[in-house]
Design a protein around this motif. Structure first.
Motif, PDB file in Angstrom:
ATOM      1  N   ASP A 182     -14.313 -23.177  35.394  1.00  0.00           N
ATOM      2  CA  ASP A 182     -13.916 -22.019  34.583  1.00  0.00           C
ATOM      3  C   ASP A 182     -13.148 -22.452  33.340  1.00  0.00           C
ATOM      4  O   ASP A 182     -13.352 -21.901  32.249  1.00  0.00           O
ATOM      5  N   ALA A 183     -12.265 -23.441  33.484  1.00  0.00           N
ATOM      6  CA  ALA A 183     -11.495 -23.944  32.346  1.00  0.00           C
ATOM      7  C   ALA A 183     -12.416 -24.595  31.309  1.00  0.00           C
ATOM      8  O   ALA A 183     -12.239 -24.407  30.103  1.00  0.00           O
ATOM      9  N   ILE A 184     -13.412 -25.330  31.768  1.00  0.00           N
ATOM     10  CA  ILE A 184     -14.352 -25.982  30.850  1.00  0.00           C
ATOM     11  C   ILE A 184     -15.175 -24.935  30.110  1.00  0.00           C
ATOM     12  O   ILE A 184     -15.348 -25.011  28.888  1.00  0.00           O
ATOM     13  N   ILE A 185     -15.663 -23.943  30.834  1.00  0.00           N
ATOM     14  CA  ILE A 185     -16.454 -22.883  30.204  1.00  0.00           C
ATOM     15  C   ILE A 185     -15.599 -22.105  29.202  1.00  0.00           C
ATOM     16  O   ILE A 185     -16.050 -21.799  28.094  1.00  0.00           O
ATOM     17  N   ALA A 186     -14.356 -21.817  29.554  1.00  0.00           N
ATOM     18  CA  ALA A 186     -13.455 -21.115  28.631  1.00  0.00           C
ATOM     19  C   ALA A 186     -13.191 -21.947  27.383  1.00  0.00           C
ATOM     20  O   ALA A 186     -13.076 -21.409  26.282  1.00  0.00           O
ATOM     21  N   ASP A 187     -13.107 -23.270  27.550  1.00  0.00           N
ATOM     22  CA  ASP A 187     -12.885 -24.148  26.404  1.00  0.00           C
ATOM     23  C   ASP A 187     -14.110 -24.189  25.500  1.00  0.00           C
ATOM     24  O   ASP A 187     -13.986 -24.195  24.271  1.00  0.00           O
ATOM     25  N   ILE A 188     -15.289 -24.210  26.083  1.00  0.00           N
ATOM     26  CA  ILE A 188     -16.524 -24.248  25.299  1.00  0.00           C
ATOM     27  C   ILE A 188     -16.697 -22.955  24.508  1.00  0.00           C
ATOM     28  O   ILE A 188     -17.091 -22.961  23.345  1.00  0.00           O
ATOM     29  N   PHE A 189     -16.399 -21.835  25.133  1.00  0.00           N
ATOM     30  CA  PHE A 189     -16.562 -20.538  24.487  1.00  0.00           C
ATOM     31  C   PHE A 189     -15.204 -19.947  24.126  1.00  0.00           C
ATOM     32  O   PHE A 189     -14.884 -18.825  24.475  1.00  0.00           O
ATOM     33  N   THR A 190     -14.437 -20.727  23.369  1.00  0.00           N
ATOM     34  CA  THR A 190     -13.132 -20.285  22.902  1.00  0.00           C
ATOM     35  C   THR A 190     -13.292 -19.008  22.085  1.00  0.00           C
ATOM     36  O   THR A 190     -14.212 -18.913  21.267  1.00  0.00           O
ATOM     37  N   PRO A 191     -12.419 -18.035  22.281  1.00  0.00           N
ATOM     38  CA  PRO A 191     -12.518 -16.818  21.462  1.00  0.00           C
ATOM     39  C   PRO A 191     -12.399 -17.167  19.975  1.00  0.00           C
ATOM     40  O   PRO A 191     -11.612 -18.015  19.577  1.00  0.00           O
ATOM     41  N   THR A 192     -13.221 -16.519  19.166  1.00  0.00           N
ATOM     42  CA  THR A 192     -13.244 -16.780  17.732  1.00  0.00           C
ATOM     43  C   THR A 192     -13.003 -15.493  16.963  1.00  0.00           C
ATOM     44  O   THR A 192     -13.225 -14.399  17.469  1.00  0.00           O
ATOM     45  N   LYS A 193     -12.541 -15.658  15.734  1.00  0.00           N
ATOM     46  CA  LYS A 193     -12.355 -14.504  14.843  1.00  0.00           C
ATOM     47  C   LYS A 193     -13.716 -13.906  14.495  1.00  0.00           C
ATOM     48  O   LYS A 193     -13.910 -12.711  14.519  1.00  0.00           O
ATOM     49  N   ILE A 194     -14.654 -14.781  14.174  1.00  0.00           N
ATOM     50  CA  ILE A 194     -16.019 -14.364  13.863  1.00  0.00           C
ATOM     51  C   ILE A 194     -16.800 -14.379  15.176  1.00  0.00           C
ATOM     52  O   ILE A 194     -16.810 -15.394  15.863  1.00  0.00           O
ATOM     53  N   PRO A 195     -17.473 -13.300  15.517  1.00  0.00           N
ATOM     54  CA  PRO A 195     -18.263 -13.301  16.756  1.00  0.00           C
ATOM     55  C   PRO A 195     -19.343 -14.386  16.733  1.00  0.00           C
ATOM     56  O   PRO A 195     -19.922 -14.678  15.673  1.00  0.00           O
TER      57      PRO A 195
END
Length: 173
Positions: free
Chosen positions: A15-28
């Protein structure tokens, strides 16, 4: 029990790796991908024209330069909108433009050749610079500016080549 604990730990890591890969961004993410594709495709005509004229920098080079410039612009937006680094780091997206410009100027210079009293590759170098500027425009979200620049660049390469030939202004560039 130990196996369940190990499995839970594995899932937490995953879960931590997936969250790191898909870090929330300002631009979708769909907009980011669209900008990268757009920057790449807008300069395809310029690159293709250089390709059919058998120049050193053709379709792939122009598209890669534009893609790279768009990526730098997007990263600048994301870093500037990211976590507050305090007073130790100052984020200035204009530095990205300066860095891309300097890098592309160096790259463009590599296409310019002085041989037997003639300078060749100036148009190709200018095309690479235009590809970078177009990529930056789209990367920062200024699609209209990027589109206008790509269209004008292609018109300059095609229409003015005909005009130069018709009026015998100079040789092949």
């Amino acid at each position: 029990m130990e196996q369940t604990l190990a499995l839970r730990h594995f899932h937490q890591m995953l879960d931590a790796i997936i969250a790191d890969i898909f870090t929330p961004t300002k631009i979708p993410y769909p907009v980011i991908v669209t900008r990268l594709i757009g920057a790449t495709l807008l300069v395809a005509g310029i690159g293709y024209e250089r390709e059919i004229k058998s120049r050193a920098a053709g379709l792939r080079t122009h598209m890669l330069v534009s893609l790279s410039a768009a990526l730098f612009a997007i990263i600048a937006i994301e870093v500037a909108a990211g976590p507050d680094f305090g007073d130790t780091v100052r984020l200035d997206p204009l530095r990205i433009i300066e860095a891309v410009t300097a890098g592309v100027a160096f790259l463009s210079a590599g296409f310019i050749i002085f041989n037997q009293g003639k300078i060749r590759g100036m148009t190709t170098g200018a095309g690479i610079w235009l590809a970078a500027a177009t990529g930056l425009s789209v990367g920062f979200g200024y699609w209209g500016i990027g589109l206008a620049a790509a269209v004008f660049g292609l018109l300059i390469l095609v229409a003015l080549r005909w005009f130069e030939g018709a009026w015998e202004l100079k040789g092949d560039t």
